[in-house]
Design a protein around this motif. Structure first.
Motif, PDB file in Angstrom:
ATOM      1  N   PRO A   1       0.802  -1.229   0.000  1.00  0.00           N
ATOM      2  CA  PRO A   1       0.000   0.000   0.000  1.00  0.00           C
ATOM      3  C   PRO A   1       0.831   1.273   0.000  1.00  0.00           C
ATOM      4  CG  PRO A   1      -0.100  -1.103   2.143  1.00  0.00           C
ATOM      5  CD  PRO A   1       0.561  -2.059   1.195  1.00  0.00           C
ATOM      6  N   ILE A   2       2.060   1.226   0.496  1.00  0.00           N
ATOM      7  CA  ILE A   2       2.943   2.390   0.406  1.00  0.00           C
ATOM      8  C   ILE A   2       3.222   2.702  -1.056  1.00  0.00           C
ATOM      9  CG2 ILE A   2       5.316   3.201   0.781  1.00  0.00           C
ATOM     10  CD1 ILE A   2       5.274   1.848   3.491  1.00  0.00           C
ATOM     11  N   CYS A   3       3.598   1.673  -1.818  1.00  0.00           N
ATOM     12  CA  CYS A   3       3.873   1.876  -3.241  1.00  0.00           C
ATOM     13  C   CYS A   3       2.601   2.262  -3.991  1.00  0.00           C
ATOM     14  CB  CYS A   3       4.474   0.607  -3.839  1.00  0.00           C
ATOM     15  SG  CYS A   3       6.106   0.175  -3.176  1.00  0.00           S
ATOM     16  N   GLY A   4       1.461   1.672  -3.592  1.00  0.00           N
ATOM     17  CA  GLY A   4       0.198   2.004  -4.240  1.00  0.00           C
ATOM     18  C   GLY A   4      -0.193   3.456  -4.020  1.00  0.00           C
ATOM     19  N   ALA A   5      -0.071   3.918  -2.783  1.00  0.00           N
ATOM     20  CA  ALA A   5      -0.409   5.307  -2.470  1.00  0.00           C
ATOM     21  C   ALA A   5       0.547   6.270  -3.163  1.00  0.00           C
ATOM     22  CB  ALA A   5      -0.375   5.523  -0.953  1.00  0.00           C
ATOM     23  N   MET A   6       1.827   5.921  -3.210  1.00  0.00           N
ATOM     24  CA  MET A   6       2.791   6.787  -3.889  1.00  0.00           C
ATOM     25  C   MET A   6       2.488   6.874  -5.381  1.00  0.00           C
ATOM     26  SD  MET A   6       6.438   5.860  -2.015  1.00  0.00           S
ATOM     27  CE  MET A   6       7.341   7.079  -2.970  1.00  0.00           C
ATOM     28  N   ALA A   7       2.087   5.744  -5.983  1.00  0.00           N
ATOM     29  CA  ALA A   7       1.742   5.747  -7.406  1.00  0.00           C
ATOM     30  C   ALA A   7       0.533   6.639  -7.663  1.00  0.00           C
ATOM     31  CB  ALA A   7       1.473   4.324  -7.879  1.00  0.00           C
ATOM     32  N   ALA A   8      -0.478   6.578  -6.771  1.00  0.00           N
ATOM     33  CA  ALA A   8      -1.673   7.413  -6.925  1.00  0.00           C
ATOM     34  C   ALA A   8      -1.314   8.887  -6.790  1.00  0.00           C
ATOM     35  CB  ALA A   8      -2.722   7.021  -5.889  1.00  0.00           C
ATOM     36  N   ASP A   9      -0.488   9.224  -5.809  1.00  0.00           N
ATOM     37  CA  ASP A   9      -0.070  10.615  -5.598  1.00  0.00           C
ATOM     38  C   ASP A   9       0.718  11.129  -6.801  1.00  0.00           C
ATOM     39  OD1 ASP A   9       0.152  12.879  -3.635  1.00  0.00           O
ATOM     40  OD2 ASP A   9       2.285  12.496  -3.947  1.00  0.00           O
ATOM     41  N   TYR A  10       1.528  10.262  -7.372  1.00  0.00           N
ATOM     42  CA  TYR A  10       2.338  10.613  -8.549  1.00  0.00           C
ATOM     43  C   TYR A  10       1.440  10.947  -9.732  1.00  0.00           C
ATOM     44  CZ  TYR A  10       5.944   9.858 -12.199  1.00  0.00           C
ATOM     45  OH  TYR A  10       6.805   9.981 -13.267  1.00  0.00           O
ATOM     46  N   ILE A  11       0.397  10.146  -9.937  1.00  0.00           N
ATOM     47  CA  ILE A  11      -0.525  10.377 -11.053  1.00  0.00           C
ATOM     48  C   ILE A  11      -1.319  11.661 -10.841  1.00  0.00           C
ATOM     49  CG2 ILE A  11      -2.599   9.483 -12.199  1.00  0.00           C
ATOM     50  CD1 ILE A  11      -1.466   6.671 -11.740  1.00  0.00           C
ATOM     51  N   ILE A  12      -1.823  11.855  -9.615  1.00  0.00           N
ATOM     52  CA  ILE A  12      -2.592  13.065  -9.311  1.00  0.00           C
ATOM     53  C   ILE A  12      -1.743  14.321  -9.529  1.00  0.00           C
ATOM     54  CG2 ILE A  12      -3.746  14.359  -7.478  1.00  0.00           C
ATOM     55  CD1 ILE A  12      -4.586  11.694  -6.271  1.00  0.00           C
ATOM     56  N   SER A  13      -0.470  14.221  -9.218  1.00  0.00           N
ATOM     57  CA  SER A  13       0.444  15.367  -9.347  1.00  0.00           C
ATOM     58  C   SER A  13       1.032  15.481 -10.745  1.00  0.00           C
ATOM     59  CB  SER A  13       1.568  15.253  -8.310  1.00  0.00           C
ATOM     60  OG  SER A  13       1.053  15.196  -7.002  1.00  0.00           O
ATOM     61  N   ARG A  14       0.407  14.793 -11.702  1.00  0.00           N
ATOM     62  CA  ARG A  14       0.829  14.848 -13.111  1.00  0.00           C
ATOM     63  C   ARG A  14       2.263  14.388 -13.294  1.00  0.00           C
ATOM     64  NH1 ARG A  14      -2.000  20.575 -15.131  1.00  0.00           N
ATOM     65  NH2 ARG A  14      -4.146  19.982 -14.534  1.00  0.00           N
ATOM     66  N   ASN A  15       2.542  13.232 -12.693  1.00  0.00           N
ATOM     67  CA  ASN A  15       3.829  12.559 -12.861  1.00  0.00           C
ATOM     68  C   ASN A  15       5.010  13.383 -12.359  1.00  0.00           C
ATOM     69  OD1 ASN A  15       2.261  10.598 -14.081  1.00  0.00           O
ATOM     70  ND2 ASN A  15       2.830  11.193 -16.158  1.00  0.00           N
ATOM     71  N   ARG A  16       4.769  14.134 -11.301  1.00  0.00           N
ATOM     72  CA  ARG A  16       5.825  14.906 -10.655  1.00  0.00           C
ATOM     73  C   ARG A  16       5.708  14.743  -9.138  1.00  0.00           C
ATOM     74  NH1 ARG A  16       9.805  16.246 -13.818  1.00  0.00           N
ATOM     75  NH2 ARG A  16      10.400  17.793 -12.274  1.00  0.00           N
ATOM     76  N   TRP A  17       6.733  15.229  -8.443  1.00  0.00           N
ATOM     77  CA  TRP A  17       6.676  15.264  -6.983  1.00  0.00           C
ATOM     78  C   TRP A  17       6.071  16.589  -6.559  1.00  0.00           C
ATOM     79  CZ3 TRP A  17      10.262  17.382  -2.970  1.00  0.00           C
ATOM     80  CH2 TRP A  17       9.971  16.861  -1.693  1.00  0.00           C
TER      81      TRP A  17
END
Length: 441
Positions: free
Chosen positions: A352-368
């Protein structure tokens, strides 16, 4: 609420682009070495070829490697590449500057305690087999010497370990090739004892994903040392997909060949296949143990870094020795012997850590997006729900049919973490990004 980021974030310095190295000098050999450690394939045969044909399990290894690359490694690695910062820092976007203390901060260190115990137990067992000894007292003594001595090396001289790793990684590869060659004749004669191809295939996914989950999240630490996206992709494809297929496939074929030959006691344990080699076997047991020095040192070093970063008021030596003591206890008491069970726990923790990070990455338009203040409840809740999905066998009252259906649980925990984060982030549960953002490349 604090408007500035904590010291473990503000003091982080990005790796300059000029100091980056290509994939074949960093990501590829490191990940390949992770898979080549004997603990990965020591118990892999029984849950896999015990139910499915060898060809099905090899396809499972390929699929598992691709899933590890695409779901668990790629986003953290890209975040590391883009920012030049480690997992502890880039994770503050998904879990917050306060939430990041626990997830993934202290959690990474706590799981490394388990890894050190597992590596120590496996190494001591291999030394015992090389000596042809069964004394429990000798085993315990070997565990104590192994974990404390290599843990001390990790604290004081980890830079030397990195140099030695370039050579030690070749030892297990050569060993598994020898074992495969010695047992190749029996592969065609192997008969699956409990035919159920679906279970065998899914068990392959469970083992590989569980084994790889923490290394996938640590992709940020590898990515921050790479120069471009090509390094991320090639390092992952060859190191992760190739590593899983070769380091998992050859031992599976070796055990199948050993059983097909009928050359000794019926055992799915890889040590039986090693022993069937003959006079060379005792030397091979020692060499496998020798190659385990590197993962012991690296796991000890990661644990030490985690506790020193997140708990800076506790002296590094004190926190590290306390962690190593717990590892010794887990190894000596036999708790660390349940490899598949430990891999499942790792997957439930980091899926779930990797899953949440992937979701955050997509929401942020593939940026940090940058460090978020306090606790990012979208990430923390996503982790809790995903973790529970990943440990159904440990939850009382869960129907057996549900537990059976939750396989591979590590993959489902990733999916749940991803979806829950997306929903909660869209609902506005993410705190604002810190005003005093840190430097990135």
């Amino acid at each position: 609420m604090e408007r500035i980021v904590p010291e473990y974030v503000s003091r982080s310095v990005p790796v300059p682009l000029a100091n980056r190295v290509p994939w074949y000098k960093s990501t590829f050999p490191t990940y390949a070495g992770i898979f080549l450690w004997v603990g990965f394939y020591l118990k892999i045969a029984e849950p896999t070829i015990g139910f499915a044909d060898v060809s099905v399990c090899l396809w499972g290894l390929l699929v598992a490697g691709l899933l590890c690359f695409g779901l668990y490694y790629y986003v953290p690695a890209m975040l590391g590449l883009q920012t030049g910062h480690s997992l502890y820092v880039v994770g503050t976007s998904t879990f917050g500057t306060t939430g990041g203390y626990l997830i993934p901060g202290l959690m990474m260190g706590l799981l490394q305690i388990g890894w050190v115990a597992v590596v120590g137990a496996v190494s001591a067992n291999f030394i015992m087999k090389g000596l042809n000894q069964t004394s429990r007292g000798l085993f315990s003594l070997l565990v104590v010497i192994w974990i404390y001595s290599l843990g001390w090396v990790a604290i004081k001289g980890i830079h030397y370990v990195g140099r030695v790793a370039k050579f030690l990684n070749w030892i297990p590869l050569i060993m598994i090739l020898i074992v495969f060659w010695a047992n190749r004749g029996g592969i065609a004669h192997y008969q699956v004892p409990h035919p159920n191809g679906t279970i065998g295939f899914l068990n392959v996914l469970t083992i590989v994903i569980g084994y790889f989950a923490t290394a996938g999240a640590a992709g940020a630490d590898f990515g921050m040392n790479n120069g471009n996206k090509k390094d991320i992709v090639l390092g992952g494809i060859f190191g992760i997909v190739g590593g899983a297929l070769i380091a998992g496939g050859l031992p599976i074929l070796s055990v199948a060949g050993y059983l097909g030959r009928g050359a000794g006691p019926q055992s799915f344990d890889y040590t039986a296949a090693i022993a069937s080699v003959g006079a060379l076997a005792p030397v091979m047991f020692f060499l496998f143990a020798l190659a385990s020095m590197v993962p012991t040192c690296f796991s000890s070093f990661i644990a030490s870094n985690s506790f020193n970063t997140m708990l800076p008021k506790i002296p590094r030596t004190v926190s590290t020795l306390a962690a190593l003591t717990v590892s010794v206890i887990l190894a000596v008491t036999g708790v660390a012997n349940n490899l598949v069970g430990f891999f499942s726990l790792v997957a439930a923790s980091f899926g779930p850590i990797c899953g949440a990070m992937a979701a955050d990455y997509i929401i942020s338009r593939n940026r940090w997006s940058g460090p978020r203040l306090g606790i990012n409840w979208a990430g923390c809740i996503a982790w809790v729900v995903g973790f529970l999905v990943g440990i159904p066998e440990h939850l009382h009252g869960i129907p057996a049919a549900w537990v059976k259906a939750d396989n591979p649980s590590g993959l489902y925990s990733f999916i749940v973490g991803f979806l829950v984060y997306l929903i909660l982030a869209k609902a506005g549960l993410r705190p604002p990004v810190a005003e005093s953002s840190i430097q990135t490349v």
